[in-house]
Design a protein around this motif. Structure first.
Motif, PDB file in Angstrom:
ATOM      1  N   CYS A   1     -23.106 -11.513 -45.915  1.00 50.30           N
ATOM      2  CA  CYS A   1     -21.604 -11.664 -46.675  1.00 50.30           C
ATOM      3  C   CYS A   1     -21.327 -11.621 -45.764  1.00 50.30           C
ATOM      4  O   CYS A   1     -21.533 -11.252 -44.874  1.00 50.30           O
ATOM      5  CB  CYS A   1     -21.853 -10.049 -46.970  1.00 50.30           C
ATOM      6  SG  CYS A   1     -21.506  -9.066 -46.156  1.00 50.30           S
ATOM      7  N   GLY A   2     -19.519 -11.830 -46.150  1.00 48.77           N
ATOM      8  CA  GLY A   2     -18.311 -12.323 -45.330  1.00 48.77           C
ATOM      9  C   GLY A   2     -17.565 -12.732 -45.948  1.00 48.77           C
ATOM     10  O   GLY A   2     -17.456 -13.041 -46.903  1.00 48.77           O
ATOM     11  N   LEU A   3     -16.284 -12.432 -44.518  1.00 47.99           N
ATOM     12  CA  LEU A   3     -15.006 -12.799 -45.164  1.00 47.99           C
ATOM     13  C   LEU A   3     -14.434 -13.794 -44.342  1.00 47.99           C
ATOM     14  O   LEU A   3     -14.550 -14.094 -43.217  1.00 47.99           O
ATOM     15  CB  LEU A   3     -14.252 -11.272 -44.799  1.00 47.99           C
ATOM     16  CG  LEU A   3     -14.586 -10.362 -45.353  1.00 47.99           C
ATOM     17  CD1 LEU A   3     -13.357  -9.107 -45.324  1.00 47.99           C
ATOM     18  CD2 LEU A   3     -13.677 -10.724 -46.615  1.00 47.99           C
ATOM     19  N   THR A   4     -14.454 -15.262 -44.728  1.00 44.19           N
ATOM     20  CA  THR A   4     -13.264 -16.245 -44.673  1.00 44.19           C
ATOM     21  C   THR A   4     -11.914 -15.844 -44.639  1.00 44.19           C
ATOM     22  O   THR A   4     -11.419 -15.940 -45.701  1.00 44.19           O
ATOM     23  CB  THR A   4     -14.089 -17.767 -44.786  1.00 44.19           C
ATOM     24  OG1 THR A   4     -14.226 -17.404 -46.569  1.00 44.19           O
ATOM     25  CG2 THR A   4     -15.791 -16.978 -43.953  1.00 44.19           C
ATOM     26  N   ARG A   5     -11.110 -17.464 -44.224  1.00 39.33           N
ATOM     27  CA  ARG A   5     -10.504 -17.796 -44.091  1.00 39.33           C
ATOM     28  C   ARG A   5      -9.322 -16.166 -44.482  1.00 39.33           C
ATOM     29  O   ARG A   5      -8.170 -15.611 -45.231  1.00 39.33           O
ATOM     30  CB  ARG A   5      -9.830 -18.237 -45.864  1.00 39.33           C
ATOM     31  CG  ARG A   5     -10.642 -19.413 -45.728  1.00 39.33           C
ATOM     32  CD  ARG A   5     -10.799 -20.607 -46.834  1.00 39.33           C
ATOM     33  NE  ARG A   5     -10.500 -19.928 -47.979  1.00 39.33           N
ATOM     34  CZ  ARG A   5     -11.451 -20.536 -49.565  1.00 39.33           C
ATOM     35  NH1 ARG A   5     -11.767 -21.317 -49.579  1.00 39.33           N
ATOM     36  NH2 ARG A   5     -12.163 -19.591 -50.111  1.00 39.33           N
ATOM     37  N   TRP A   6      -9.685 -15.159 -43.735  1.00 42.98           N
ATOM     38  CA  TRP A   6      -8.716 -14.718 -42.623  1.00 42.98           C
ATOM     39  C   TRP A   6      -7.371 -14.934 -42.539  1.00 42.98           C
ATOM     40  O   TRP A   6      -7.675 -15.906 -41.038  1.00 42.98           O
ATOM     41  CB  TRP A   6      -9.225 -14.153 -42.065  1.00 42.98           C
ATOM     42  CG  TRP A   6      -8.341 -12.475 -41.991  1.00 42.98           C
ATOM     43  CD1 TRP A   6      -8.447 -11.843 -42.564  1.00 42.98           C
ATOM     44  CD2 TRP A   6      -7.950 -12.013 -40.089  1.00 42.98           C
ATOM     45  NE1 TRP A   6      -7.138 -10.388 -41.670  1.00 42.98           N
ATOM     46  CE2 TRP A   6      -7.349 -10.545 -40.310  1.00 42.98           C
ATOM     47  CE3 TRP A   6      -8.181 -12.279 -39.070  1.00 42.98           C
ATOM     48  CZ2 TRP A   6      -6.837 -10.267 -39.341  1.00 42.98           C
ATOM     49  CZ3 TRP A   6      -8.114 -11.260 -37.993  1.00 42.98           C
ATOM     50  CH2 TRP A   6      -7.302 -10.299 -38.495  1.00 42.98           C
TER      51      TRP A   6
END
Length: 195
Positions: A83-88
């Motif tokens: 899972c991840g967070l992108t475009r921070w």
């Protein structure tokens, strides 16, 4: 500005930075046509793709644009997805949530559990105001995961991608900081902690 990738623990999962040792399991995950049936890219056909993905995860953290975490089941240490967070964007205090789990891990609540842990980190540590997610409109299971953790379906991107030669729509979901509701008793009881 770099973004150190955390290690997060939940009752049943450990979310951690990728290592080179994850390449084979990652390739198995992303080479499955069944797992990626709603993905906007074809399944991987060459193992080197996994190595490039892991390198891209490190680069993303170094550049401060996001964090992708490998997902291990705590009971046996098995890799079950990521899972991840992108475009921070620290200026806008926003990011995008994504996840991919092996089909054997579907239906056990792991995606929901991982998303909650990652969102807690995002709102508490990164001070985000908004997290966005998108899913193919045919992927009802993914839409349910997002709704379980508090996302609101905000609209439809009509014919925004092509999946296996078929034009497809996507739903856009958003979760605002003021709407974020961690599970009752989740903290400070210690259900999620960073190491």
């Amino acid at each position: 500005m770099s973004l150190p990738t955390p290690t997060l623990h939940t009752d049943r999962l450990r979310l951690r930075p990728f290592t080179d040792a994850d390449a084979d399991a990652l390739f198995a995950l992303h080479s499955s046509a069944y797992v990626l049936r709603y993905w906007d890219a074809p399944p991987w056909s060459e193992p080197a793709r996994a190595e490039r993905f892991i390198a891209a995860c490190r680069q993303m953290a170094d550049e401060g644009t996001g964090a992708r975490l490998a997902m291990d089941r705590s009971s046996d240490g098995a890799f079950i997805g990521w899972c991840g967070l992108t475009r921070w964007n620290p200026d806008y205090r926003s990011a995008s949530l994504g996840y991919c789990l092996s089909d054997a891990a579907w239906g056990h609540g792991y995606a929901t559990e991982a998303a909650r842990a990652l969102l807690r980190w995002a709102f508490d540590t990164l001070d985000l105001n908004r997290v966005q997610a998108e899913t193919d409109t045919r992927n009802l299971a993914s839409a349910r995961v997002l709704e379980k953790v508090g996302f609101v379906r905000e609209g439809t991107l009509r014919e925004d991608c092509v999946v296996k030669g078929e034009v497809s729509d996507s739903w856009v979901f958003g979760l605002l900081r003021r709407e974020w509701r961690p599970l009752q008793g989740e903290l400070p009881a210690g259900a999620v902690f960073i190491s």
